[in-house]
Scaffold this motif. Structure first.
Motif, mmCIF file in Angstrom:
data_model
loop_
_atom_site.group_PDB
_atom_site.id
_atom_site.type_symbol
_atom_site.label_atom_id
_atom_site.label_comp_id
_atom_site.label_asym_id
_atom_site.label_seq_id
_atom_site.Cartn_x
_atom_site.Cartn_y
_atom_site.Cartn_z
ATOM 1 N N CYS A 67 0.807 -1.228 0.000
ATOM 2 C CA CYS A 67 0.000 0.000 0.000
ATOM 3 C C CYS A 67 0.829 1.261 0.000
ATOM 4 O O CYS A 67 0.305 2.370 -0.150
ATOM 5 C CB CYS A 67 -0.963 0.005 1.186
ATOM 6 S SG CYS A 67 -0.108 0.062 2.786
ATOM 7 N N GLY A 68 2.159 1.133 0.211
ATOM 8 C CA GLY A 68 3.036 2.303 0.164
ATOM 9 C C GLY A 68 3.122 3.086 1.458
ATOM 10 O O GLY A 68 3.746 4.157 1.509
ATOM 11 N N THR A 69 2.531 2.572 2.533
ATOM 12 C CA THR A 69 2.574 3.278 3.823
ATOM 13 C C THR A 69 3.968 3.152 4.422
ATOM 14 O O THR A 69 4.556 2.066 4.396
ATOM 15 C CB THR A 69 1.538 2.677 4.789
ATOM 16 O OG1 THR A 69 0.240 2.771 4.185
ATOM 17 C CG2 THR A 69 1.536 3.400 6.145
ATOM 18 N N PRO A 70 4.524 4.254 5.043
ATOM 19 C CA PRO A 70 5.830 4.159 5.709
ATOM 20 C C PRO A 70 5.786 3.112 6.810
ATOM 21 O O PRO A 70 4.818 3.024 7.569
ATOM 22 C CB PRO A 70 6.058 5.565 6.275
ATOM 23 C CG PRO A 70 5.240 6.452 5.387
ATOM 24 C CD PRO A 70 4.022 5.648 5.027
ATOM 25 N N THR A 71 6.856 2.312 6.876
ATOM 26 C CA THR A 71 6.863 1.192 7.829
ATOM 27 C C THR A 71 7.433 1.574 9.182
ATOM 28 O O THR A 71 7.088 0.937 10.201
ATOM 29 C CB THR A 71 7.690 0.039 7.260
ATOM 30 O OG1 THR A 71 9.037 0.490 7.064
ATOM 31 C CG2 THR A 71 7.120 -0.458 5.929
ATOM 32 N N ASN A 72 8.316 2.560 9.208
ATOM 33 C CA ASN A 72 8.950 2.999 10.464
ATOM 34 C C ASN A 72 9.625 1.845 11.187
ATOM 35 O O ASN A 72 9.630 1.761 12.415
ATOM 36 C CB ASN A 72 7.931 3.692 11.373
ATOM 37 C CG ASN A 72 7.342 4.943 10.739
ATOM 38 O OD1 ASN A 72 8.072 5.702 10.087
ATOM 39 N ND2 ASN A 72 6.032 5.146 10.891
ATOM 40 N N GLY A 73 10.167 0.860 10.405
ATOM 41 C CA GLY A 73 10.909 -0.248 10.987
ATOM 42 C C GLY A 73 10.056 -1.362 11.516
ATOM 43 O O GLY A 73 10.570 -2.344 12.074
#
Length: 325
Positions: free
Chosen positions: A307-313
């Motif tokens: 979905c392209g959402t930032p994963t933030n690790g």
């Protein structure tokens, strides 16, 4: 020449010995006192008196005719040389070697072939060998009317019978007219047998007859090549392609132009099909590689691939829940 007993002695010999001469008659029929006979290797000397053989001498050497030869002559054993009484006899020299002669058909021989009203013309080449087998017969049949007999005389006799014998032995036992070379040994052996039966009548034996090559008309040779090529193909499509290729060799004809256009179209279609197959193959390979590749190598991406959402690790996407590592 030397002086012996008041007479000029002479030498009876075949000095100009030639490989092309079968027999040679000594030019003088008067043999003087003190004469000598010389027999060289590969020669026989035959003494004749009143047209009849008196003696045959096969051992090579130098002989005194008075002491070494006359005592062995049939009806002249008691002959003694007088001052003016030369021996009146003919001496004939025989070449005892085996002769090998090249032969070739001067004109094409028309072999009977079904479907060809005029027959199929062929030419053939090879060699035959012969030798003197019966000196008595040779002298009776030939030497009485000739002073010499050479290889060319035998060749002419053989060639006069060759056309008939070739047709006989090629046609015998259903020989393949278009593959005569494969049966050359059997054909040559049969011809040699028949020739020998004829030539023995003049004291000559045919020892061998070989066919080294058989040539067909140019049109037949081309048909043979095409038939051989077609037998290797085995399917109609390829045969059609060969026919088209044959037509392409004649570009100045309407058939050649049409064949060229058709060949060009078929080539373009074939190239298009090949390119399409290559593209489909590449796409399938890429899909298989993507399926086979692992989801990750243990490193969390910066953005969710779904979905392209930032994963933030994080190991799971906070938006869609996709596993990230």
């Amino acid at each position: 020449m030397g002086l012996f007993g008041g007479q000029f002695s002479s030498v009876v010999e075949w000095k100009e010995y030639s490989d092309d001469i079968i027999f040679w008659k000594f030019p003088s029929s008067e043999i003087k006192k003190g004469s000598r006979l010389i027999i060289r290797p590969g020669q026989d000397a035959i003494f004749m008196y009143n047209g009849r053989i008196e003696g045959i001498f096969r051992e090579e050497g130098n002989f005194d005719i008075s002491s070494d030869i006359i005592p062995f002559l049939s009806t002249l054993k008691s002959f003694t040389f007088g001052f003016n009484t030369p021996l009146r006899a003919e001496v004939l020299f025989i070449n005892t070697k085996e002769f090998t002669v090249k032969w070739g058909t001067k004109n094409a021989i028309n072999l009977p072939v079904q479907g060809l009203p005029g027959g199929m013309p062929i030419r053939a080449f090879g060699t035959f060998s012969f030798k003197v087998s019966d000196e008595q017969v040779l002298i009776d049949k030939i030497a009485g009317i000739k002073s010499e007999f050479n290889v060319e005389d035998i060749k002419e006799r053989v060639m006069s019978m060759l056309d008939m014998l070739m047709m006989k032995w090629i046609s015998k036992e259903g020989k393949d007219m278009f593959n005569l070379q494969a049966n050359a040994y059997d054909i040559g052996k049969g011809i040699a047998s028949d020739l020998d039966m004829e030539m023995v009548k003049i004291g000559i034996a045919i020892t061998s007859f070989t066919i080294q090559s058989v040539s067909y008309p140019e049109e037949v040779a081309k048909m043979q090549q095409k038939a051989a090529a077609q037998s290797m193909i085995g399917n109609v499509n390829t045969y059609t392609q060969m026919q088209m290729a044959d037509a392409l060799t004649q570009p100045n004809t309407a058939a050649g132009s049409m064949a060229g256009n058709m060949a060009g179209m078929q080539m373009g279609m074939a190239m298009g099909q090949m390119m399409g197959q290559m593209m489909n193959g590449n796409m399938q390979n890429n899909a298989q590689q993507n399926q086979a590749a692992p989801a990750s190598n243990g490193t969390v991406p910066k953005f969710c691939p779904n979905c392209g959402t930032p994963t933030n690790g994080a190991r799971f996407c906070s938006n869609c829940g996709t596993k990230l590592a």
